[in-house]
Structure formats: C-alpha cells, structure tokens
Design a protein around this motif. Structure first.
Motif, mmCIF file in Angstrom:
data_model
loop_
_atom_site.group_PDB
_atom_site.id
_atom_site.type_symbol
_atom_site.label_atom_id
_atom_site.label_comp_id
_atom_site.label_asym_id
_atom_site.label_seq_id
_atom_site.Cartn_x
_atom_site.Cartn_y
_atom_site.Cartn_z
ATOM 1 N N ILE A 137 -61.090 -51.474 -38.941
ATOM 2 C CA ILE A 137 -60.066 -50.750 -39.723
ATOM 3 C C ILE A 137 -60.208 -51.768 -40.971
ATOM 4 C CG2 ILE A 137 -57.572 -50.424 -40.304
ATOM 5 C CD1 ILE A 137 -57.480 -49.820 -36.990
ATOM 6 N N GLU A 138 -60.315 -53.048 -40.779
ATOM 7 C CA GLU A 138 -60.699 -54.060 -41.991
ATOM 8 C C GLU A 138 -61.634 -53.597 -42.890
ATOM 9 O OE1 GLU A 138 -59.465 -58.215 -41.981
ATOM 10 O OE2 GLU A 138 -58.916 -57.803 -39.907
ATOM 11 N N LEU A 139 -62.773 -53.207 -42.263
ATOM 12 C CA LEU A 139 -64.118 -52.847 -42.822
ATOM 13 C C LEU A 139 -63.699 -51.569 -43.768
ATOM 14 C CD1 LEU A 139 -66.984 -53.692 -42.909
ATOM 15 C CD2 LEU A 139 -67.464 -51.984 -41.147
ATOM 16 N N ALA A 172 -62.468 -40.408 -38.576
ATOM 17 C CA ALA A 172 -61.131 -39.913 -38.531
ATOM 18 C C ALA A 172 -60.143 -41.126 -38.752
ATOM 19 C CB ALA A 172 -60.795 -39.570 -36.848
ATOM 20 N N GLU A 173 -60.547 -42.141 -38.952
ATOM 21 C CA GLU A 173 -59.665 -43.436 -39.141
ATOM 22 C C GLU A 173 -59.863 -43.431 -40.721
ATOM 23 O OE1 GLU A 173 -57.654 -45.133 -37.232
ATOM 24 O OE2 GLU A 173 -56.996 -46.402 -38.866
ATOM 25 N N LEU A 174 -60.858 -43.395 -41.062
ATOM 26 C CA LEU A 174 -61.190 -43.429 -42.655
ATOM 27 C C LEU A 174 -60.305 -42.228 -43.285
ATOM 28 C CD1 LEU A 174 -62.631 -44.711 -45.169
ATOM 29 C CD2 LEU A 174 -64.289 -42.929 -44.715
ATOM 30 N N GLU A 175 -60.506 -41.409 -42.615
ATOM 31 C CA GLU A 175 -59.496 -40.205 -43.353
ATOM 32 C C GLU A 175 -58.125 -40.303 -43.245
ATOM 33 O OE1 GLU A 175 -59.091 -35.663 -42.027
ATOM 34 O OE2 GLU A 175 -61.279 -36.209 -42.122
ATOM 35 N N GLN A 176 -57.667 -41.060 -42.331
ATOM 36 C CA GLN A 176 -56.225 -41.416 -42.157
ATOM 37 C C GLN A 176 -55.722 -42.459 -43.238
ATOM 38 O OE1 GLN A 176 -55.233 -42.188 -38.085
ATOM 39 N NE2 GLN A 176 -52.726 -42.039 -38.508
ATOM 40 N N LEU A 177 -56.688 -43.366 -43.272
ATOM 41 C CA LEU A 177 -56.378 -44.436 -44.260
ATOM 42 C C LEU A 177 -56.352 -43.872 -45.708
ATOM 43 C CD1 LEU A 177 -58.552 -47.340 -42.770
ATOM 44 C CD2 LEU A 177 -56.281 -47.201 -42.928
ATOM 45 N N GLU A 178 -57.150 -43.074 -45.844
ATOM 46 C CA GLU A 178 -57.189 -42.222 -47.266
ATOM 47 C C GLU A 178 -55.877 -41.526 -47.404
ATOM 48 O OE1 GLU A 178 -62.039 -41.451 -48.526
ATOM 49 O OE2 GLU A 178 -60.928 -40.238 -46.821
ATOM 50 N N GLN A 219 -53.002 -42.226 -46.033
ATOM 51 C CA GLN A 219 -52.091 -43.270 -46.218
ATOM 52 C C GLN A 219 -52.099 -43.668 -47.606
ATOM 53 O OE1 GLN A 219 -52.701 -45.893 -43.189
ATOM 54 N NE2 GLN A 219 -52.172 -44.713 -41.569
ATOM 55 N N ARG A 220 -53.266 -44.066 -48.142
ATOM 56 C CA ARG A 220 -53.497 -44.481 -49.599
ATOM 57 C C ARG A 220 -52.940 -43.410 -50.505
ATOM 58 N NH1 ARG A 220 -57.520 -48.337 -51.956
ATOM 59 N NH2 ARG A 220 -57.465 -49.191 -49.908
ATOM 60 N N SER A 221 -52.999 -42.378 -50.344
ATOM 61 C CA SER A 221 -52.776 -41.284 -51.444
ATOM 62 C C SER A 221 -51.002 -41.290 -51.262
ATOM 63 C CB SER A 221 -53.465 -39.862 -51.027
ATOM 64 O OG SER A 221 -52.849 -39.369 -50.159
ATOM 65 N N GLN A 222 -50.489 -41.513 -50.174
ATOM 66 C CA GLN A 222 -48.853 -41.550 -50.148
ATOM 67 C C GLN A 222 -48.599 -42.967 -51.044
ATOM 68 O OE1 GLN A 222 -48.114 -41.969 -46.083
ATOM 69 N NE2 GLN A 222 -49.072 -40.125 -45.524
ATOM 70 N N ARG A 223 -49.265 -44.015 -50.693
ATOM 71 C CA ARG A 223 -48.700 -45.051 -51.441
ATOM 72 C C ARG A 223 -48.918 -44.870 -53.084
ATOM 73 N NH1 ARG A 223 -51.264 -47.743 -47.104
ATOM 74 N NH2 ARG A 223 -53.214 -48.141 -48.470
ATOM 75 N N GLN A 224 -50.051 -44.118 -53.265
ATOM 76 C CA GLN A 224 -50.462 -43.797 -54.945
ATOM 77 C C GLN A 224 -49.235 -43.068 -55.425
ATOM 78 O OE1 GLN A 224 -52.523 -44.998 -56.952
ATOM 79 N NE2 GLN A 224 -53.337 -46.311 -55.289
ATOM 80 N N LEU A 225 -48.450 -42.228 -54.588
ATOM 81 C CA LEU A 225 -47.593 -41.183 -55.143
ATOM 82 C C LEU A 225 -46.508 -42.313 -55.426
ATOM 83 C CD1 LEU A 225 -46.813 -38.146 -52.666
ATOM 84 C CD2 LEU A 225 -47.362 -38.123 -55.387
ATOM 85 N N ARG A 240 -50.570 -53.000 -44.626
ATOM 86 C CA ARG A 240 -50.889 -51.467 -44.790
ATOM 87 C C ARG A 240 -50.496 -50.942 -43.132
ATOM 88 N NH1 ARG A 240 -56.503 -52.513 -47.836
ATOM 89 N NH2 ARG A 240 -55.706 -51.840 -49.997
ATOM 90 N N ARG A 241 -51.009 -52.011 -42.206
ATOM 91 C CA ARG A 241 -50.533 -51.662 -41.066
ATOM 92 C C ARG A 241 -49.204 -51.484 -40.639
ATOM 93 N NH1 ARG A 241 -54.286 -49.042 -39.068
ATOM 94 N NH2 ARG A 241 -53.959 -49.585 -36.623
ATOM 95 N N GLN A 242 -48.212 -52.426 -41.286
ATOM 96 C CA GLN A 242 -46.909 -52.370 -41.068
ATOM 97 C C GLN A 242 -46.408 -51.030 -41.764
ATOM 98 O OE1 GLN A 242 -44.814 -55.908 -42.173
ATOM 99 N NE2 GLN A 242 -46.345 -57.147 -41.306
ATOM 100 N N ILE A 243 -46.918 -50.667 -42.843
ATOM 101 C CA ILE A 243 -46.337 -49.538 -43.483
ATOM 102 C C ILE A 243 -46.708 -48.264 -42.832
ATOM 103 C CG2 ILE A 243 -46.603 -48.088 -45.711
ATOM 104 C CD1 ILE A 243 -47.380 -50.548 -47.464
ATOM 105 N N ALA A 244 -47.902 -48.205 -42.217
ATOM 106 C CA ALA A 244 -48.288 -47.052 -41.350
ATOM 107 C C ALA A 244 -47.743 -46.879 -40.172
ATOM 108 C CB ALA A 244 -49.699 -47.312 -41.239
ATOM 109 N N GLN A 245 -47.272 -48.308 -39.629
ATOM 110 C CA GLN A 245 -46.300 -48.299 -38.472
ATOM 111 C C GLN A 245 -44.904 -47.521 -38.817
ATOM 112 O OE1 GLN A 245 -46.468 -48.961 -35.151
ATOM 113 N NE2 GLN A 245 -48.804 -49.310 -35.387
ATOM 114 N N ARG A 246 -44.597 -47.953 -39.887
ATOM 115 C CA ARG A 246 -42.989 -47.626 -40.351
ATOM 116 C C ARG A 246 -43.001 -45.844 -40.774
ATOM 117 N NH1 ARG A 246 -42.613 -53.010 -43.003
ATOM 118 N NH2 ARG A 246 -41.447 -54.259 -40.879
ATOM 119 N N LEU A 247 -44.177 -45.559 -41.297
ATOM 120 C CA LEU A 247 -44.069 -44.154 -41.604
ATOM 121 C C LEU A 247 -44.627 -43.172 -40.691
ATOM 122 C CD1 LEU A 247 -45.635 -44.447 -45.286
ATOM 123 C CD2 LEU A 247 -43.226 -43.899 -44.495
#
Lengths: 172, 184
Positions: A9-11, A40-46, A48-54, B159-166
């Motif tokens: 995930i860090e990678l 699938a994990e990469l897709e999920q991280l992307e 989550q990132r787009s939510q943070r961008q909002l 990021r992990r903590q945010i993901a957990q909370r959301l």
C-alpha cells in the motif's frame, strides 16, 4: 498473491505521489497487470484521493477580502515603523539637548571652578553596549531615579515596537 | 525615502507585497487545512506575513513560494502547540463558494473534513503539502523540519486513518449507488 501487506500500500501511495524512480514504476506496472488485488487497491486509493481533492479545493476562497485585510495590516505595521523611527530621532535629539544643557550648567565657565566634581555617573549605551553619553549626579538617589526613568522609557518603547500598545504622540 | 537605498527599500517592499498578494489564496487554504476550526487561518497568515515583513530585506522575493509556505505552516503548527486553543467560527468557504456543487460532493467534503480534522497536526500538514501543493517528500521534510522517512510514515498513517473513518460512509454510498443502478 492472497492479500496485500502494508508495504504494498505504501508503494502504491508513493506511485500516486510520483515518488518512485522509473525502474520502480515499471516494476510496479508489471505487478499491477498480473495482480488484480493490487490493481483494485490502487483504484481504491485513487478514489480516496479524489475525495480528499474535493475537500482541498473547498478550502480555496474566492473572496479577496481576507487578502486585503492582511495587506492592510502589513501596511499599517510599515507605517508604524516609520513613525517610531522618526520619534526615535526626535527623542535622541531632545536627549542630546538636555544633556548639553546639564553639562553646560555643571562645567559652565562662570569662573566657579571650585565646584565639586559629580560623584555619581550614569552611562547611556547603545544596542552594542558602547557608551554614547554620561550623565553625572551629586547623589546616588538622583542617579538611581534617572536610570529608573530611562529604564521605564525603554520598556514603553519596546512595547510600542512590539505592537503591544499604540503610539499616542501627545503622551510621549 | 529617496536615493538608491530608499528606492531599493521601496522595491523590496513592493516585491514583498506582490508575493504575498499572489500566494495568499493558497496560503490561506494551507492554513485552513492544518488548523481546521481550532484557530483563525486569517490570523495565522497575518502573523506569518508580519513576521516576514520585519525581515523582508533578508530574503529574495522573486521566488518566495517556498518561504511563504514554510512560514505559514510553521506559524500554524506553532499556534496549535499553544495550550488553551479554543474553537473559532468556521472560516471555511460555504457551499456556494466551493467547486463541489452536488449535495453528495458537499457531504463528502464535510465527511473528509471531519476525518482529517481528527488527525495529528503533522499528518494534516504533510498531507496538504503533498496533495494540495504537490510537493515532494524531500521538500515536505524541509518545511516540517523532519526526515523523509517521517514524512512517508505520517502520510501513510494519515491516509489509512482517514480511510478507516470514511469506510462506513463510503460503503453506504456504494450500496446506495448499486441500488439505484439496479432500479434503473
């Protein structure tokens, strides 16, 4: 591969942060093609990132009032600095005149050379500790009173320079 | 002021003012992201700018982005470290001012904000510098005065903590979207 480890995930995060070298990126892309779980994990991280961008874009204010207020404060401080600098010059000149008058009284050429020399002296120093003037007194009490007054004045001036109090010309 | 020295001072002040004006919007956003509603972002920007103004002649104002960012971040973190922080009025721009128009987007923004608000301040600072300012880990480490390894850790944990909370909210949204798709 059955499950992802934190390192994977860090990678992926570093991949999205554009922190991987070209070699590392290539290696990861190959893994992504053969490991659906990683993809699938990469897709999920992307996602989550787009939510943070909002959220991040919601922090930008189109309102220029805040900037104008900040700039007004800065200009006010700039103006204050100039006033204080001018006041310092006036105060220094006045102090020199008073000192000159006192010295002429003490050392005045009226023929009375039998005057006792002053016993107590207060030295005024500048910021580097160099003596810029010496004031003489006949008694310790007078010298102490003078140095206390100078100390109080310096203290007030520091508070004005620090912006703690406003400068009121008539009271100075 | 007159003469070459005077005009140099004027031009430094002018460059300084232009730099602040140019970067203020983003600096305010950075301050808002780090502070949440614990303190006024405007006050932080004001103090940071005044601190720089005092020593404006020491710096090169032709490329001031990094210096301004560093000063604002440090001022925000300094303020957060002070005891007895009180919650101030929400300074965040309202929905009408945000690019997030849809109701769902607004709710997502609110949820993300709440999740990020619970992170330690260094996590928030690292996250905003990385994802808003697009700074490299090395640059973030310089601004936050820490190691690159620490930056990586803060970003990952944040990021992990945010993901957990959301997680609950996002699962709910996904279920709702799937249900709507089935109905259609």
């Amino acid at each position: 591969m059955s499950s992802l480890v934190e390192m994977d995930i860090e990678l992926l995060e570093q991949y999205l942060d554009d922190e991987l070298s070209e070699v590392e990126r290539q290696a990861l892309r190959q893994r992504l093609e053969s490991e659906p779980l990683l993809a699938a994990e990469l897709e999920q991280l992307e996602s989550q990132r787009s939510q943070r961008q909002l959220w991040l874009s919601s922090l930008e204010s189109d309102d220029g009032n805040a900037v104008r207020r900040v700039m007004a404060q800065v200009r006010g401080r700039y103006h204050m600095q100039r006033v204080v600098r001018a006041l310092k010059l006036v105060t220094a000149a006045a102090a020199c005149m008073v000192l000159g008058a006192v010295l002429s009284q003490v050392l005045g050429g009226d023929g009375e050379s039998t005057q006792q020399p002053a016993v107590y002296q207060v030295a005024l120093t500048d910021g580097s500790g160099q003596v810029v003037a010496v004031q003489r007194f006949d008694s310790l009490e007078q010298a102490q009173e003078f140095s206390e007054e100078v100390r109080r004045y310096q203290e007030r001036r520091q508070r004005v320079l620090g912006g703690e109090v406003m400068l009121v010309a008539e009271q100075f | 002021m007159s003469g070459p020295q005077g005009s140099m001072a004027e031009s430094t002040t002018e460059l300084f003012e232009n730099a602040v004006r140019l970067h203020s919007r983003r600096l305010l956003a950075i301050a808002r992201a780090i502070l949440g509603n614990r303190a006024s972002a405007e006050d932080v920007l004001q103090q940071a700018v005044l601190n720089l103004f005092e020593h404006r002649h020491r710096y090169d104002w032709r490329q001031p982005g990094g210096l301004l960012r560093r000063t604002v971040v440090n001022e925000a973190l300094r303020l957060l470290r002070q005891p007895r922080m009180t919650v101030v009025a929400d300074e965040h721009p309202g929905p009408a001012d945000t690019p997030a128009r849809g109701l769902e987007d607004q709710e997502t923004v609110q949820r993300v904000r709440e999740a990020i608000d619970q992170l330690p301040e260094h996590f928030r600072a690292a996250l905003v510098l990385c994802e808003y300012e697009n700074m490299s880990y090395v640059q973030i480490a310089e601004v936050l005065d820490c190691s690159v390894a620490q930056v990586k850790t803060w970003l990952h944990r944040g990021r992990r903590q945010i993901a957990q909370r959301l997680k609950g909210y996002m699962d709910g949204r996904r279920t709702g979207q799937a249900a709507s798709a089935t109905e259609m």
